[in-house]
Motif scaffolding. Structure first.
Motif, mmCIF file in Angstrom:
data_model
loop_
_atom_site.group_PDB
_atom_site.id
_atom_site.type_symbol
_atom_site.label_atom_id
_atom_site.label_comp_id
_atom_site.label_asym_id
_atom_site.label_seq_id
_atom_site.Cartn_x
_atom_site.Cartn_y
_atom_site.Cartn_z
ATOM 1 N N HIS A 298 29.725 133.169 91.411
ATOM 2 C CA HIS A 298 28.634 133.163 92.391
ATOM 3 C C HIS A 298 27.914 134.511 92.463
ATOM 4 C CE1 HIS A 298 29.823 129.211 93.714
ATOM 5 N NE2 HIS A 298 31.064 129.628 93.782
ATOM 6 N N GLY B 35 29.270 127.115 97.721
ATOM 7 C CA GLY B 35 29.867 128.250 97.019
ATOM 8 C C GLY B 35 31.221 128.606 97.614
ATOM 9 N N THR C 176 25.242 131.804 98.612
ATOM 10 C CA THR C 176 26.565 131.394 99.083
ATOM 11 C C THR C 176 26.404 131.191 100.582
ATOM 12 O OG1 THR C 176 27.727 132.700 97.406
ATOM 13 C CG2 THR C 176 29.005 132.053 99.339
#
Ligand code: NDP
Length: 486
Positions: A468, A458, A250
């Motif tokens: 995620h 993300g 992310t």
């Protein structure tokens, strides 16, 4: 300084503080005075290894608890954070220089929101049943990724630690978190509070250090996922290093977001939005709307009202709750922002408010507004990460949408107008992950947050963050004989 900011030790591993003074010193400086308020040490390879080993060995048992049991720990931690909000906010103010007026409502409380929200949904994280022909079916199981690494920026240290830890832990992962070396204090408190809330040892560990420590965490083969909040250049490096090990990522990165104010908008609300989107946390917010496009008809009225309201900002001691505007986080950041102000002046932007460093101790800079900014100027293209607003003129909708999108970034975007259909039409065409209509910079935990284009990959917060921090295993179940060709 009446407060003791020195933590018991630099790192928090396997449920306890731990020190290794052979690591390079990290001096924590109070931005309002320049005083050293604590000294910590960067993690040595041995400390990094201990943290990763603790998180790795704690993960199986943590994931084997029911989601409800994991969630209970997170929700207790949220309660403790709320009970200690004032102390945690003071620490955050000492670490970042942000006014207590802000930290009391936006930092530990936002971390508590994340722990409460993900604690609440932890028991509902399930797979699904997929019926197939002949009675066969597939079921899916939502599984933790394993050991996750979190790396934070310095502007919202508690919030960033919790926004990463809460969904990771809810899904059954464990985490090693490295705060920015500029603001290393509050993540240690989060780790301590999780233990108090009943978390098993080793599920959330904190190691301090510079970029090299972050880099050694990202490249370790035990790590399944990396979540970074930081600048685009760091994001590029971390993403590339993670790709080498095919790790999940992310990336919450920087921005240069547009805020578009049409001439039918409520002037007062638009000015409020522009203030929130440029000067909160002295402008050190990734999603800030630093390119403020104002339709020509209201430009002068907007600048006049903005200047009147900025003149009422209370700049001063961040620990005084009356203060609404504090110093920048560090001398380095102050110099970066002053460099951008000089560039704005050199490239011909019109300074309409501020522009000066304050003649006092600490890293104070006035809220600064440039008008007559054009699209090619450096201050309109690069993320400044300080209290510098660029006001650009525009005439019509089609033109402003194209100009607003003409950037590599795509974190946020905002529109102020009283025309309902125009609001949705324009926001629908802006290339950004986190958008606002007639407000700016609100980030409730219930809503996804994150960027498009170079601003990231993300989403944090919301139910979506679960995707995620977990992956689906599918299991095909046959209810029939197996047919083979021979
Ligand atoms: P940096 O990118 O400089 O650093 C972010 C973190 O990454 C720090 O902990 C840093 O450590 C670490 N780091 C640096 N190099 C490496 C490396 N090679 N490998 C692993 N880790 C590394 O950002 P800042 O701390 O200066 O924060 C400001 C930036 O963060 C801005 O661009 C801002 O927009 C962005 N940001 C984005 C947010 C979002 O949610 N989208 C929210 C908040 C900020 P060290 O500090 O020790 O070098």
């Amino acid at each position: 300084m009446n407060y003791n900011a020195q933590p018991k030790a630099s790192h928090f591993i396997n449920g306890a503080y731990i020190e290794d003074t052979s690591g390079a010193p990290i001096k924590v400086i109070y931005p309002a005075s320049g005083e050293v308020i604590a000294t910590l040490h960067s993690a040595t390879p041995d400390i990094v290894d201990k943290a990763l080993a603790a998180a790795k060995s704690a993960q199986g048992a943590w994931a084997a608890l029911s989601g409800t049991e994991r969630g209970r720990v997170l929700r207790r931690a949220a309660d403790i954070i709320r009970e200690r909000n004032r102390d945690l906010s003071i620490l955050e103010t000492l670490d970042t220089g942000k006014p207590l007026q802000e930290t009391l409502v936006a930092d530990a409380t936002s971390g508590a929101d994340a722990l409460e929200y993900f604690g609440g949904i932890a028991g509902s994280l399930t797979g699904e049943h997929i019926p197939l022909s002949g009675g066969d079916f597939v079921y899916t199981v939502r599984e933790a990724l394993g050991l996750c690494v979190g790396i934070g920026a310095w502007n919202y240290p508690t919030q960033i630690a919790c926004w990463k830890a809460a969904p990771a832990l809810a899904c059954g992962n464990t985490m090693v978190f490295k705060p920015s070396e500029t603001t290393p204090l509050s993540a240690l408190k989060v780790a301590e509070i999780l233990i108090e809330a009943g978390a098993p040892k080793g599920i959330f560990n904190v190691v301090q250090g510079y970029g090299d420590v972050g880099s050694s965490l990202v490249t370790d083969p035990r790590v399944a996922k990396v979540s970074l909040t930081g600048s685009v250049p760091t994001g590029r490096k971390v993403y590339a290093a993670a790709a080498d090990g095919m790790k999940h990522v992310t990336m919450e990165l920087g921005g240069k977001s547009p805020m578009i104010i049409f001439d039918d908008a409520s002037l007062e609300n638009a000015v409020s939005g522009a203030i929130l989107g440029n000067f909160y946390s002295s402008g050190q917010v990734c999603s800030n709307g630093t390119r403020v496009f104002v339709q020509k008809g209201i430009k002068e009225a907007f600048l006049k009202r903005l200047s009147e309201r900025l003149a009422t900002a209370v700049i001063g001691d961040p620990l005084d709750e009356a203060t609404s505007f504090g110093p920048l986080v560090s001398e380095n950041q102050l110099n970066i922002v002053k460099g951008y102000i000089a560039k704005g002046l050199n490239e011909g932007a019109r300074l309409v408010f501020g522009g000066n460093q304050l003649n006092k101790l600490g890293f104070y800079l006035e809220p600064t507004v440039f008008a007559d900014v054009t699209d090619g100027m450096t201050i309109a293209r690069e993320e400044i990460f300080g209290p510098v607003m660029s006001v650009l003129d525009f005439e019509d909708e089609v033109e402003v949408i194209a100009r607003a999108n003409d950037t590599e970034f795509g974190l946020s975007a905002g529109v102020f107008t009283n025309d309902l259909t125009r609001a949705h039409r324009v926001i629908g065409k802006l290339e950004a992950g986190s958008c606002f209509i007639n407000t700016y910079n609100l980030a409730p935990v219930e809503a996804p947050f994150g960027g498009s284009k170079m601003s990231g990959v993300g989403r944090e917060n919301s139910k979506n963050a679960v995707n995620h921090y977990s992956e689906l295993r599918s299991v095909y179940v046959s209810m029939n004989d197996v047919e083979a060709p021979y």
